[in-house]
Enzyme design. Structure first.
Site, PDB file in Angstrom:
ATOM      1  N   ASN A  11       0.967  -1.267   0.041  1.00 27.95           N
ATOM      2  CA  ASN A  11       0.116   0.264   0.335  1.00 27.95           C
ATOM      3  C   ASN A  11       1.180   0.851  -0.504  1.00 27.95           C
ATOM      4  OD1 ASN A  11      -1.359   2.187   0.591  1.00 27.95           O
ATOM      5  ND2 ASN A  11      -2.201   1.626   3.200  1.00 27.95           N
ATOM      6  N   LYS A  13       0.057   4.274  -0.041  1.00 26.74           N
ATOM      7  CA  LYS A  13      -0.677   5.374   0.301  1.00 26.74           C
ATOM      8  C   LYS A  13      -0.504   6.486  -0.665  1.00 26.74           C
ATOM      9  CE  LYS A  13       0.623   3.500   4.694  1.00 26.74           C
ATOM     10  NZ  LYS A  13       0.240   3.342   6.391  1.00 26.74           N
ATOM     11  N   HIS A  97      -9.255   0.694   4.981  1.00 29.30           N
ATOM     12  CA  HIS A  97      -7.836   0.991   5.599  1.00 29.30           C
ATOM     13  C   HIS A  97      -8.122   1.450   6.861  1.00 29.30           C
ATOM     14  CE1 HIS A  97      -4.209   2.408   6.744  1.00 29.30           C
ATOM     15  NE2 HIS A  97      -3.743   0.753   5.644  1.00 29.30           N
ATOM     16  N   GLU A  99      -6.607   4.162   7.824  1.00 31.57           N
ATOM     17  CA  GLU A  99      -7.200   5.376   8.175  1.00 31.57           C
ATOM     18  C   GLU A  99      -7.765   6.501   7.244  1.00 31.57           C
ATOM     19  OE1 GLU A  99      -2.955   5.174   5.724  1.00 31.57           O
ATOM     20  OE2 GLU A  99      -1.616   4.984   7.953  1.00 31.57           O
ATOM     21  N   GLU A 169      -5.050  -5.512  10.386  1.00 34.68           N
ATOM     22  CA  GLU A 169      -4.046  -4.281  10.841  1.00 34.68           C
ATOM     23  C   GLU A 169      -4.180  -3.663  11.836  1.00 34.68           C
ATOM     24  OE1 GLU A 169      -2.574  -3.071   6.928  1.00 34.68           O
ATOM     25  OE2 GLU A 169      -4.241  -2.066   7.039  1.00 34.68           O
ATOM     26  N   GLY A 175       2.738   2.083  10.721  1.00 38.75           N
ATOM     27  CA  GLY A 175       3.277   3.347  10.625  1.00 38.75           C
ATOM     28  C   GLY A 175       3.780   3.301  11.982  1.00 38.75           C
ATOM     29  N   SER A 215       3.331  -2.325  10.149  1.00 43.24           N
ATOM     30  CA  SER A 215       4.948  -2.815  10.511  1.00 43.24           C
ATOM     31  C   SER A 215       5.497  -3.867  10.255  1.00 43.24           C
ATOM     32  CB  SER A 215       5.222  -2.419  11.472  1.00 43.24           C
ATOM     33  OG  SER A 215       4.980  -0.505  12.227  1.00 43.24           O
ATOM     34  N   GLY A 237       4.911   1.306   4.933  1.00 45.80           N
ATOM     35  CA  GLY A 237       5.540   2.011   4.843  1.00 45.80           C
ATOM     36  C   GLY A 237       6.968   1.216   4.627  1.00 45.80           C
TER      37      GLY A 237
HETATM   38  C1  PEP Z   1      -0.946   0.073   6.130  1.00 48.43           C
HETATM   39  O1  PEP Z   1      -0.508   1.005   5.739  1.00 48.43           O
HETATM   40  O2  PEP Z   1      -1.879  -1.092   5.381  1.00 48.43           O
HETATM   41  C2  PEP Z   1       0.440  -0.214   6.404  1.00 48.43           C
HETATM   42  C3  PEP Z   1       0.457  -1.818   7.653  1.00 48.43           C
HETATM   43  O3  PEP Z   1       1.222  -0.066   6.930  1.00 48.43           O
HETATM   44  P1  PEP Z   1       3.481   0.013   7.881  1.00 48.43           P
HETATM   45  O4  PEP Z   1       3.793  -1.263   6.861  1.00 48.43           O
HETATM   46  O5  PEP Z   1       3.422   1.242   7.536  1.00 48.43           O
HETATM   47  O6  PEP Z   1       2.819  -0.268   9.087  1.00 48.43           O
END
Ligand code: PEP
Length: 253
Positions: A11, A13, A97, A99, A169, A175, A215, A237
């Site tokens: 992703n 973003k 998601h 976010e 998640e 993040g 992460s 990320g």
């Molecule tokens: C995500 O955006 O779905 C995610 C899991 O981000 P990160 O890997 O940065 O924690």
């Protein structure tokens, strides 16, 4: 999990201009060209989808959007329809998601409408669920997930769920650098699979892929993938850099 083909999804973003997205996709295409045992997906911003599709169309990388609106067309300034995403070259779409839920007021009900629209257009929905830190600390993780999944899939027939992917998640791990331990991930994935078994039966629950997100990095992917009910990862990320993401994709090699 032998019958479930792993999926490693990136992703991106709100990162990368069109040029940067194309460059990353080209590098990734080279780095994962020999990968056959794992499905790979990247989800750039809407603006870069068409150009990235030109790079990925003759590769083993699938293209995903990060969201969609459920209407076919109309006076919905700023929104993107399922047909637009399909015409840009997408096979998959991330839905719900955290976010989107946190900053753009998406609810379980609007997530449900998005999933139904994705299915109608033969897009693989990557349906995100997860609890916040406060919810985990209050020991309501399972009830939060149950509600997200039940409402998110409401009124969608079992035969339409064949391609569904669920991404667990935990919001506190996105993040933040805090990864759920592989045991914490397995516990929740097992719970989700058991709920799906109750709702839709064993054939479906054994076949549905449940990704972990939060992460994920090259250093923790193998441990997570070793868990029985973890079928892949949704990576934020660490998917932005082609070399790093390819190491996650190649966790087994
Ligand atoms: C995500 O955006 O779905 C995610 C899991 O981000 P990160 O890997 O940065 O924690």
């Amino acid at each position: 999990m032998d019958q479930r083909r792993p999926l490693i999804a990136g992703n991106w973003k709100m990162y990368k201009t069109c040029g940067e997205a194309v460059e990353t996709a080209q590098a990734l295409k080279q780095l994962v060209s020999d990968v056959t045992a794992v499905d790979v997906m990247i989800a750039p911003a809407f603006t870069a989808l068409s150009q990235v599709a030109e790079v990925t169309s003759d590769s083993n990388i699938q293209l995903g959007a990060q969201n969609l609106f459920w209407q076919e067309e109309g006076a919905y300034t700023g929104e993107v329809s399922p047909s637009m995403i399909v015409s840009a070259g997408c096979q998959q779409v991330i839905i719900g998601h955290s976010e989107r839920r946190q900053y753009f007021n998406e609810t379980d009900q609007t997530v449900n409408q998005r999933i139904a629209a994705a299915i109608k257009h033969d897009l693989v929905p990557v349906f995100c669920v997860g609890e916040t830190e406060a919810e985990r600390e209050s020991n309501i993780t399972f009830s939060v997930l149950d509600k997200q999944i039940t409402t998110g899939l409401q009124d969608i027939a079992l035969e339409d769920l064949a391609t569904l992917v669920i991404a667990y998640e935990p919001v506190w791990a996105i993040g933040t650098g805090k990864t759920a331990t592989s045991e914490q991930a397995q516990e929740v994935h097992q719970f989700i699979r058991s709920q799906l078994k109750e709702a839709y039966g064993a054939d479906f629950s054994e076949a549905v892929r449940i990704l972990y997100g939060g992460s994920v990095k090259p250093a923790n992917i193998a441990e997570l993938m070793a868990m029985e009910d973890v079928d892949g990862a949704l990576v934020g990320g660490a998917s932005l850099d082609a070399e790093t993401f390819s190491q996650i994709v190649r966790y087994e090699i």
